[in-house]
Structures are given as structure tokens and as C-alpha cells.
Design an enzyme around this catalytic site. Structure first.
Site, mmCIF file in Angstrom:
data_model
loop_
_atom_site.group_PDB
_atom_site.id
_atom_site.type_symbol
_atom_site.label_atom_id
_atom_site.label_comp_id
_atom_site.label_asym_id
_atom_site.label_seq_id
_atom_site.Cartn_x
_atom_site.Cartn_y
_atom_site.Cartn_z
ATOM 1 N N ASP A 66 19.860 -40.371 30.286
ATOM 2 C CA ASP A 66 20.201 -41.616 29.621
ATOM 3 C C ASP A 66 21.200 -41.309 28.516
ATOM 4 O O ASP A 66 21.469 -40.139 28.230
ATOM 5 C CB ASP A 66 18.955 -42.344 29.104
ATOM 6 C CG ASP A 66 18.127 -41.528 28.117
ATOM 7 O OD1 ASP A 66 18.425 -40.335 27.921
ATOM 8 O OD2 ASP A 66 17.181 -42.088 27.543
ATOM 9 N N TYR A 83 23.329 -40.643 25.017
ATOM 10 C CA TYR A 83 23.002 -40.025 23.747
ATOM 11 C C TYR A 83 22.480 -41.103 22.794
ATOM 12 O O TYR A 83 23.088 -42.176 22.671
ATOM 13 C CB TYR A 83 24.233 -39.378 23.124
ATOM 14 C CG TYR A 83 24.841 -38.248 23.935
ATOM 15 C CD1 TYR A 83 24.126 -37.093 24.215
ATOM 16 C CD2 TYR A 83 26.149 -38.336 24.408
ATOM 17 C CE1 TYR A 83 24.682 -36.046 24.938
ATOM 18 C CE2 TYR A 83 26.725 -37.302 25.134
ATOM 19 C CZ TYR A 83 25.984 -36.160 25.399
ATOM 20 O OH TYR A 83 26.550 -35.129 26.107
ATOM 21 N N HIS A 114 18.505 -28.735 33.563
ATOM 22 C CA HIS A 114 19.363 -29.576 32.733
ATOM 23 C C HIS A 114 20.051 -28.719 31.670
ATOM 24 O O HIS A 114 19.498 -27.717 31.216
ATOM 25 C CB HIS A 114 18.497 -30.650 32.061
ATOM 26 C CG HIS A 114 19.272 -31.759 31.440
ATOM 27 N ND1 HIS A 114 19.778 -31.677 30.163
ATOM 28 C CD2 HIS A 114 19.632 -32.970 31.916
ATOM 29 C CE1 HIS A 114 20.418 -32.800 29.878
ATOM 30 N NE2 HIS A 114 20.356 -33.611 30.913
ATOM 31 N N PHE A 128 27.108 -37.540 29.672
ATOM 32 C CA PHE A 128 27.478 -36.297 28.991
ATOM 33 C C PHE A 128 28.742 -36.402 28.143
ATOM 34 O O PHE A 128 28.970 -35.567 27.273
ATOM 35 C CB PHE A 128 27.627 -35.123 29.980
ATOM 36 C CG PHE A 128 26.373 -34.822 30.739
ATOM 37 C CD1 PHE A 128 25.277 -34.241 30.104
ATOM 38 C CD2 PHE A 128 26.264 -35.131 32.087
ATOM 39 C CE1 PHE A 128 24.105 -33.979 30.802
ATOM 40 C CE2 PHE A 128 25.099 -34.870 32.791
ATOM 41 C CZ PHE A 128 24.014 -34.286 32.145
#
Length: 233
Positions: free
Chosen positions: A68, A70, A189, A81
């Protein structure tokens, strides 16, 4: 989130692909407006929520699935990202992506955390959940975004290749059953909590390029600069 018709807030082919989940999108929009009215701010800005679908579905050749946005004000820009060009320091996950990029391809990442140049080459930076409460990671997991983003994945699979999916972490791995025969690059991740447990050393960028070339598609220009003379491997 804008109340405009889908074809006015995203590429026409994405609007057609996501038409089956338009009722869910409208319901999410109502929920987000209720959050704002209750004094609970959320990210990214309304005009950026659907930004991942701005470029045509037909152009996509790499699907990168995130979690999801930031939760830090000023960071979320609607692309998984990525951050705005002026954000310093970079979020830790993005800094780790850049570290692995340099280790993998031996090139210097871009001078900012803006990953928009990747999207211009057909890289779809798609979070599973497209909004988040300020300072509250995973706070919008139950709004129903997964129905929307699952439909996006199905549309890409139905379109056919060339296509490579990049799945980093548990939430990204949830879409794997939807991918059929699509080639997949997966690992832990890049979060600082998990990057050392399989993300570092996974060389995802060269793996994606090799899989694209197998499908007759050109490699992605991941870095703005050429590889250094010290590239290994």
C-alpha cells in the site's frame, strides 16, 4: 478520489478493463470522502490515487506489485515504491531497491526516488491497496481495493504477453494464482524488516530482462547511466 467517469481518470483501455469493478471503485470513493469528513486524512492526493492506470494497459510488459502507499505525507504519489523527485531521504524500501539495482546491474540508480521513467517503458507499479491513512500503514486494507487490483491483474493476463510479474513479499504473492502462465520473479519484500531475508542478492532486474528477452521484448532501462566497469556476475 474523483467522481468522474473512469475514462476521464485513466487510460481508456484500463477504463474498459476495470469497468466490472466500477461499483467497488465508487464505494471506495464514498468511503474515502467519509474518512476526510471525519477528520482522518489519507494518501495519496485524490488526483493520484489511480495514477498507475494513466498509461495504457496495452503498453504494460512488467507488473511490479506493491503493498500500500507510503503513509508519510509527501511520499505517496500513486505509483508503488516511487516518491516525488524532491523527497529526501528516500524511504527505506526504495533505498533497498536501489541498493539491489546497483548490485544486480552495476549501474547508478536515478538521482531521485521518482520511478516515472520506468512507467514510460511499460512497467506498471501497482500497489495491492491504493490508499492509506496518514501515519497508519495497512489502514485501508478493508476498503476493497484488492477487488480492483485483482481485476487489473486479470486484465493483463487476458491480454497476453510479453509480460513478467514481479512479486515482492507476502501481499504481492497473493496475486500469483491469478497469473496463470505469466513468468514471475519473486522474493522477500525490500522493506528493512525483510530485505536481508531474500531480497538482497535476488537480482530481480536482470531476471526480468532475461524473461522479457525470452518473449521477444526489449530489456528495461532500469538505470539512467550505463553499467560501471566493476559489474560482476
Amino acid at each position: 478520489m474523483p467522481r468522474l467517469p473512469l475514462d476521464q481518470v485513466m487510460s481508456p483501455d484500463w477504463a474498459a478493463a476495470l469497468a466490472p469493478v466500477e461499483p467497488r471503485l465508487r464505494a471506495i470513493g464514498d468511503a474515502l470522502r467519509a474518512e476526510s469528513a471525519a477528520g482522518r486524512p489519507w494518501l495519496p492526493g485524490p488526483d493520484a490515487v489511480l495514477r498507475a492506470f494513466a498509461r495504457p494497459l496495452a503498453e504494460v510488459r512488467v507488473l511490479v506489485v506493491g503493498q500500500d502507499p507510503y503513509p508519510t505525507p509527501g511520499h505517496a504519489v500513486g505509483l508503488a515504491f516511487s516518491v516525488a523527485p524532491d523527497v529526501r531521504p528516500l524511504p527505506r524500501s526504495l533505498a533497498n531497491i536501489y541498493t539491489e539495482l546497483q548490485a544486480d546491474l552495476g549501474c547508478t540508480p536515478g538521482p531521485t526516488g521518482d520511478l516515472t521513467p520506468w512507467t514510460h517503458q511499460g512497467v506498471l507499479l501497482l500497489n495491492r491497496v491504493l490508499t492509506v491513512g496518514v501515519g497508519a500503514p495497512a489502514s485501508h486494507q478493508r476498503l476493497g481495493w484488492q477487488e480492483v487490483t485483482d481485476q487489473a491483474v486479470r486484465a493483463l493476463v487476458a491480454r497476453g504477453g510479453p509480460l513478467v510479474a514481479v512479486l515482492w513479499g507476502r501481499q504481492a504473492a497473493e496475486v500469483r494464482p491469478l497469473l496463470g502462465d505469466v513468468r514471475v520473479v519473486s522474493s522477500a519484500h525490500p522493506s528493512p524488516l525483510s530485505a536481508a531475508r531474500g531480497f538482497f542478492g535476488s537480482r530481480p532486474f536482470s531476471a526480468v530482462d532475461a524473461l522479457l528477452e525470452e518473449q521477444g521484448a526489449p530489456a528495461v532501462r532500469w538505470c539512467p547511466s550505463p553499467p560501471s566497469s566493476g559489474r560482476s556476475g
